[in-house]
Design an enzyme around this catalytic site. Structure first.
Site, PDB file in Angstrom:
ATOM      1  N   LYS A  51       0.850  -1.187   0.000  1.00 20.10           N
ATOM      2  CA  LYS A  51       0.000   0.000   0.000  1.00 20.10           C
ATOM      3  C   LYS A  51       0.886   1.236   0.000  1.00 20.10           C
ATOM      4  O   LYS A  51       1.718   1.411   0.893  1.00 20.10           O
ATOM      5  CB  LYS A  51      -0.907  -0.002   1.229  1.00 20.10           C
ATOM      6  N   ASP A 164     -14.948  -1.537  12.138  1.00 23.42           N
ATOM      7  CA  ASP A 164     -15.341  -1.502  10.721  1.00 23.42           C
ATOM      8  C   ASP A 164     -15.400  -2.922  10.162  1.00 23.42           C
ATOM      9  O   ASP A 164     -14.810  -3.221   9.126  1.00 23.42           O
ATOM     10  CB  ASP A 164     -14.356  -0.645   9.933  1.00 23.42           C
TER      11      ASP A 164
END
Length: 202
Positions: A51, A164
């Site tokens: 990432k 989440d």
């Protein structure tokens, strides 16, 4: 493991992009502040997901209380470096050169994708009014057990709340086990009263 020097260049053999010893294979996804690449370590031939985030852009995004999005990334990394559980994503390396704009997070790669990907594939081509196809009951049971193990570890050992949980944040490994990812909006909590002491995320 943290590395404070980064070198990006073209591989002379096939003109592919290199990030230190990692050769970029393809793009897995991208967003406002980050992109994720499938890469292979040319020293070990192991595949990773990398990432890449722009530190300057993250610092420019204020989130309140005198904090910015990059502060949240640092908080997330602080948690991820403490995580060590078979059902939680493993952070292999942080590449953060203070002289460069980008920071790179090297994590394990799971070729089966997320449960969100699986559900999308199962329902590909179906109309809005068509009944949705879900996962098999036995698969759901096993995935749920995996995630409960991961959450128990987070809550009781690391003292962090994920906040989440959704199919897109649950990967599936080569053993068909569920792997919890993305601690970008998690929160630490204190002691016995379980009060959240610090928010993280963008």
């Amino acid at each position: 493991m943290s590395t404070t020097a980064v070198r990006t260049f073209k591989n002379k053999e096939d003109n592919s992009k290199m990030i230190n010893q990692y050769k970029v294979i393809k793009t897995l996804g991208s967003g406002s502040f980050a992109s994720v690449k499938l890469c292979v370590d040319t020293k070990t031939e192991i595949q990773y997901a990398i990432k890449q985030m722009n530190k300057k852009e993250l610092r420019s995004k204020a989130i309140g209380n005198g904090r910015n999005a990059y502060d949240c990334v640092l908080d997330e990394l602080n948690v991820m470096q403490r995580l060590e559980h078979p059902n939680i994503i493993w952070l292999h390396e942080i590449i953060d050169d203070p002289k460069k704009d980008s920071i790179f997070l090297v994590t394990e790669y799971h070729s089966k994708g997320s449960l969100g990907d699986t559900l999308s594939n199962l329902n590909a081509g179906r109309g809005e009014n068509d009944p949705k196809i879900g996962l098999k009951r036995e698969s759901v049971r096993l995935y749920l057990i995996d995630i409960l193990r991961a959450l128990h570890y987070c809550h009781k050992v690391i003292k962090v709340i994920h906040r989440d949980i959704k199919p897109d944040n649950i990967m599936v490994n080569h053993n068909d086990e569920a792997i919890l990812i993305d601690f970008g909006v998690s929160a630490l909590f204190d002691g016995e009263d379980d009060q959240m002491s610090h928010n993280m995320g963008t």
